[in-house]
Enzyme design. Sequence first.
Site, mmCIF file in Angstrom:
data_model
loop_
_atom_site.group_PDB
_atom_site.id
_atom_site.type_symbol
_atom_site.label_atom_id
_atom_site.label_comp_id
_atom_site.label_asym_id
_atom_site.label_seq_id
_atom_site.Cartn_x
_atom_site.Cartn_y
_atom_site.Cartn_z
ATOM 1 N N SER A 1 14.996 -5.461 4.559
ATOM 2 C CA SER A 1 15.623 -5.231 5.850
ATOM 3 C C SER A 1 16.011 -3.757 5.917
ATOM 4 O O SER A 1 15.260 -2.885 5.469
ATOM 5 C CB SER A 1 16.830 -6.161 6.024
ATOM 6 O OG SER A 1 17.403 -6.029 7.293
ATOM 7 N N TYR B 1 12.988 -1.895 16.797
ATOM 8 C CA TYR B 1 13.122 -2.008 15.351
ATOM 9 C C TYR B 1 14.404 -2.758 15.000
ATOM 10 O O TYR B 1 14.391 -3.687 14.182
ATOM 11 C CB TYR B 1 13.122 -0.617 14.710
ATOM 12 C CG TYR B 1 13.222 -0.651 13.208
ATOM 13 C CD1 TYR B 1 12.202 -1.195 12.440
ATOM 14 C CD2 TYR B 1 14.340 -0.146 12.549
ATOM 15 C CE1 TYR B 1 12.282 -1.226 11.055
ATOM 16 C CE2 TYR B 1 14.430 -0.165 11.176
ATOM 17 C CZ TYR B 1 13.399 -0.709 10.433
ATOM 18 O OH TYR B 1 13.495 -0.755 9.063
ATOM 19 N N LYS C 1 14.996 -6.478 13.031
ATOM 20 C CA LYS C 1 15.783 -6.568 11.797
ATOM 21 C C LYS C 1 17.072 -7.380 11.994
ATOM 22 O O LYS C 1 17.461 -8.146 11.104
ATOM 23 C CB LYS C 1 16.085 -5.162 11.267
ATOM 24 C CG LYS C 1 14.845 -4.422 10.805
ATOM 25 C CD LYS C 1 14.071 -5.198 9.740
ATOM 26 C CE LYS C 1 12.895 -4.421 9.205
ATOM 27 N NZ LYS C 1 12.144 -5.161 8.158
ATOM 28 N N SER D 1 0.810 -1.217 0.000
ATOM 29 C CA SER D 1 0.000 0.000 0.000
ATOM 30 C C SER D 1 0.841 1.264 0.000
ATOM 31 O O SER D 1 0.348 2.343 -0.342
ATOM 32 C CB SER D 1 -0.961 0.006 1.190
ATOM 33 O OG SER D 1 -0.244 0.000 2.409
#
Length: 268
Positions: free
Chosen positions: A129, A143, A147, A6
């Site tokens: 990533s 975060y 990752k 999106s």
Amino acid sequence: MITGVSSGFGHEMTQQLLERGDTVIGTVRNTDKVHDLIDSYPDTFDCRLLDVTDVPVLQNTVREAFERHGRIDVVVSNAGYGLFGCAEELSDAEIDHIIATNLLGSIQFIKTSLPYLRAQGGGRIIQMSTYGAQVAYPANSMYHATKFGIEGFCEAVAQEVAQFNIGVTMVEPGGARTEFRYGSAKVANLMPEYESSHGFLTMLDASRGLAPGDPKRMAECIIASADQDPAPLRVVLGSQALSATIERLETRLADFRTQTELAASTDF
């Protein structure tokens, strides 16, 4: 097949692929931002509703996509978001949700795709990533956790599935002018005690200057990586991202090299 189309890289990749005549199975949580693609490419854009935190629906979506299209050459695990705030500022719900989305959602999407890729004789997995999987900054702990985690998973999986002609690539972009910074980023309930670590607020403010990365050029590089043989394990996008990564890895390596005697001293 691309999750999270999106906005951001997912939307840019989807648009470029459709424009060149490819078929894209794209997942969204709602269709508000992809009506243009649905209307313009009714035959080649297969839009699916999916929240990657809903594992049973994710598994059914992958199964239905492979059954309908017969073969999917590339699966791109792209859905995810950024969460900013120091560890003490994060709520339990915020921690759980970003892990469910960025880490567990990516793991389940890749794992569910593997038997179909193996049965069709190969394919390519691309995991979106960040250079933040190599370089950590304050107020980004969760975060970075997701990752760093997904890269460990992907590096191991790449070795497991190479025998089946399945390539795995992790894409590590630097800052880009996408909704990741300027729209979808989530910020914790900040505490004045950690004000010195809130520099990210400047980064998220478009009026204070935009990120250097061009999403269009980055998407072109990601798409091109799918045709590289052998698959590159990592692709770093952005000059700042590459220089910061090299600097951090060199610092880490130098530190490891000071520990030669200590490490050996623990052997029998």
